[in-house]
Design a protein around this motif. Structure first.
Motif, PDB file in Angstrom:
ATOM      1  N   GLN A 149      43.317  27.948  61.550  1.00 13.86           N
ATOM      2  CA  GLN A 149      42.423  26.901  62.051  1.00 13.86           C
ATOM      3  C   GLN A 149      41.056  26.972  61.382  1.00 13.86           C
ATOM      4  O   GLN A 149      40.430  25.938  61.118  1.00 13.86           O
ATOM      5  N   ARG A 178      47.007  31.919  63.964  1.00  9.76           N
ATOM      6  CA  ARG A 178      46.540  30.585  64.357  1.00  9.76           C
ATOM      7  C   ARG A 178      45.030  30.472  64.216  1.00  9.76           C
ATOM      8  O   ARG A 178      44.508  29.453  63.748  1.00  9.76           O
ATOM      9  N   ALA A 202      53.563  28.159  60.108  1.00 11.57           N
ATOM     10  CA  ALA A 202      53.819  26.749  59.801  1.00 11.57           C
ATOM     11  C   ALA A 202      52.898  25.833  60.593  1.00 11.57           C
ATOM     12  O   ALA A 202      52.460  24.783  60.095  1.00 11.57           O
ATOM     13  N   GLU A 203      52.576  26.234  61.798  1.00  7.87           N
ATOM     14  CA  GLU A 203      51.706  25.429  62.673  1.00  7.87           C
ATOM     15  C   GLU A 203      50.343  25.179  62.036  1.00  7.87           C
ATOM     16  O   GLU A 203      49.748  24.112  62.220  1.00  7.87           O
ATOM     17  N   VAL A 204      49.849  26.172  61.271  1.00  3.62           N
ATOM     18  CA  VAL A 204      48.511  26.042  60.680  1.00  3.62           C
ATOM     19  C   VAL A 204      48.562  25.913  59.157  1.00  3.62           C
ATOM     20  O   VAL A 204      47.524  25.957  58.491  1.00  3.62           O
ATOM     21  N   HIS A 251      60.356  25.383  55.360  1.00  4.20           N
ATOM     22  CA  HIS A 251      58.935  25.026  55.433  1.00  4.20           C
ATOM     23  C   HIS A 251      58.138  25.501  54.218  1.00  4.20           C
ATOM     24  O   HIS A 251      56.903  25.443  54.214  1.00  4.20           O
ATOM     25  N   LYS A 296      59.024  33.741  65.333  1.00  2.64           N
ATOM     26  CA  LYS A 296      57.810  33.249  65.988  1.00  2.64           C
ATOM     27  C   LYS A 296      56.595  33.378  65.067  1.00  2.64           C
ATOM     28  O   LYS A 296      55.716  32.504  65.048  1.00  2.64           O
ATOM     29  N   THR A 297      56.550  34.447  64.278  1.00  5.08           N
ATOM     30  CA  THR A 297      55.458  34.636  63.327  1.00  5.08           C
ATOM     31  C   THR A 297      55.420  33.485  62.327  1.00  5.08           C
ATOM     32  O   THR A 297      54.354  32.913  62.038  1.00  5.08           O
ATOM     33  N   ASP A 347      50.334  36.567  66.239  1.00  5.52           N
ATOM     34  CA  ASP A 347      50.457  35.107  66.257  1.00  5.52           C
ATOM     35  C   ASP A 347      49.118  34.430  66.513  1.00  5.52           C
ATOM     36  O   ASP A 347      48.775  33.433  65.866  1.00  5.52           O
ATOM     37  N   GLN A 349      56.745  30.533  62.655  1.00  2.00           N
ATOM     38  CA  GLN A 349      56.420  29.280  63.343  1.00  2.00           C
ATOM     39  C   GLN A 349      54.908  29.143  63.512  1.00  2.00           C
ATOM     40  O   GLN A 349      54.355  28.047  63.351  1.00  2.00           O
ATOM     41  N   SER A 350      54.239  30.256  63.815  1.00  2.00           N
ATOM     42  CA  SER A 350      52.774  30.224  63.915  1.00  2.00           C
ATOM     43  C   SER A 350      52.144  29.903  62.567  1.00  2.00           C
ATOM     44  O   SER A 350      51.164  29.155  62.488  1.00  2.00           O
TER      45      SER A 350
END
Length: 270
Positions: free
Chosen positions: A196, A192, A230-232, A259, A224-225, A188, A227-228
């Motif tokens: 980034q 990220r 999608a976060e970036v 997503h 969780k993978t 994760d 979600q990480s």
């Protein structure tokens, strides 16, 4: 004679899944856990249980032997940065001094050898959860684009080479540029970091290392993978079918579809 399964429990729900399946099969379950990683509820699924500190190899073997353990599985991740602070007992220290490197594969192989020297048979945890092995093919509504497939092909070959150095179960790339290689930080954090650095549109690849013992520490991913990712703004996850553990499959696929993240399972020889 009833088999007694010893579970070395790391984090997450996987140790509980293994214990529950073993119980359903009529096996006796003996577990050990670590306060820094193991879910406290795991002990309720064991016939006998002991908390250990990382590095207490002698105590682990003595506990399993005293409880007539015949087979051992290692299930769930250990926090690797915290593992740097372990205080080995004499048996663990002897093991550490016997190896030249301290990567995941080397350490786990050495631990396996030590356990088997005591007559304990080490088995793969996914034998108790075969439905968690990641399947082959496109799993999501959206297929990878041509650009994403080219990045996957690039990272797939590169990860095979990097894996020989006991690193890189996860790579993050974009436009054939490597953004992140997983090291001690975990999947994760690597996702990220790569996202980034490279911005939206990154591709993530997960696969075992080429010489990895698949009884030990298969790459894993789940909700969780994603979600990480999608976060970036990462848009595609490719993984080795049958060579990775896929947790929370229904929830993860629903999230990926919502997503626009593509999931692609490839055969080992792809």
């Amino acid at each position: 004679m009833t088999r007694t399964l010893g579970i070395i429990a790391g984090g997450g729900s996987f140790p509980i899944t293994v214990a529950s399946t073993a119980k359903e099969r009529g096996e006796r379950v003996v577990g050990v856990g670590f306060a820094s990683d193991t879910d406290p509820s795991f002990q309720a699924h064991c016939d006998n249980f002991s908390w250990l500190k990382l590095g207490q190899l002698g105590r682990l073997i003595d506990f399993f032997t005293a409880n007539h353990v015949t087979h051992v599985v290692m299930a769930g991740p250990i926090n690797k940065p915290k593992a740097l602070d372990l205080r080995p007992d004499w048996r663990a220290a002897r093991l550490l001094f016997s190896i030249k490197a301290r990567g995941d594969d080397v350490l786990l192989r050495a631990l396996t050898t030590e356990l088997e020297r005591e007559g304990l048979t080490v088995v793969a945890p996914h034998l108790y959860s075969p439905d968690l092995l990641a399947p082959e093919g496109v799993l999501t509504k959206r297929k990878p684009t041509q650009s994403e497939r080219e990045d996957v092909e690039f990272a797939w070959t590169l990860s095979q080479s990097l894996g020989q150095f006991d690193i890189g179960q996860c790579l993050v790339v974009r436009e054939k540029i490597v953004l992140a290689v997983e090291a001690i930080e975990g999947t994760d954090a690597a996702i990220r970091r790569g996202g980034q650095l490279g911005g939206p549109g990154a591709v993530v690849v997960k696969r075992p290392k080429p010489t990895q013992d698949k009884r030990l520490d298969l790459p894993a991913f789940g909700l969780k993978t994603l979600q990480s990712m999608a976060e970036v703004g990462a848009t595609c996850l490719a993984f080795e079918a049958g060579g990775c553990i896929f947790f929370e499959q229904r929830e993860a696929l629903d999230f990926a579809n919502a997503h626009g993240i593509a999931l692609l399972g490839l055969s080992p020889g792809a």
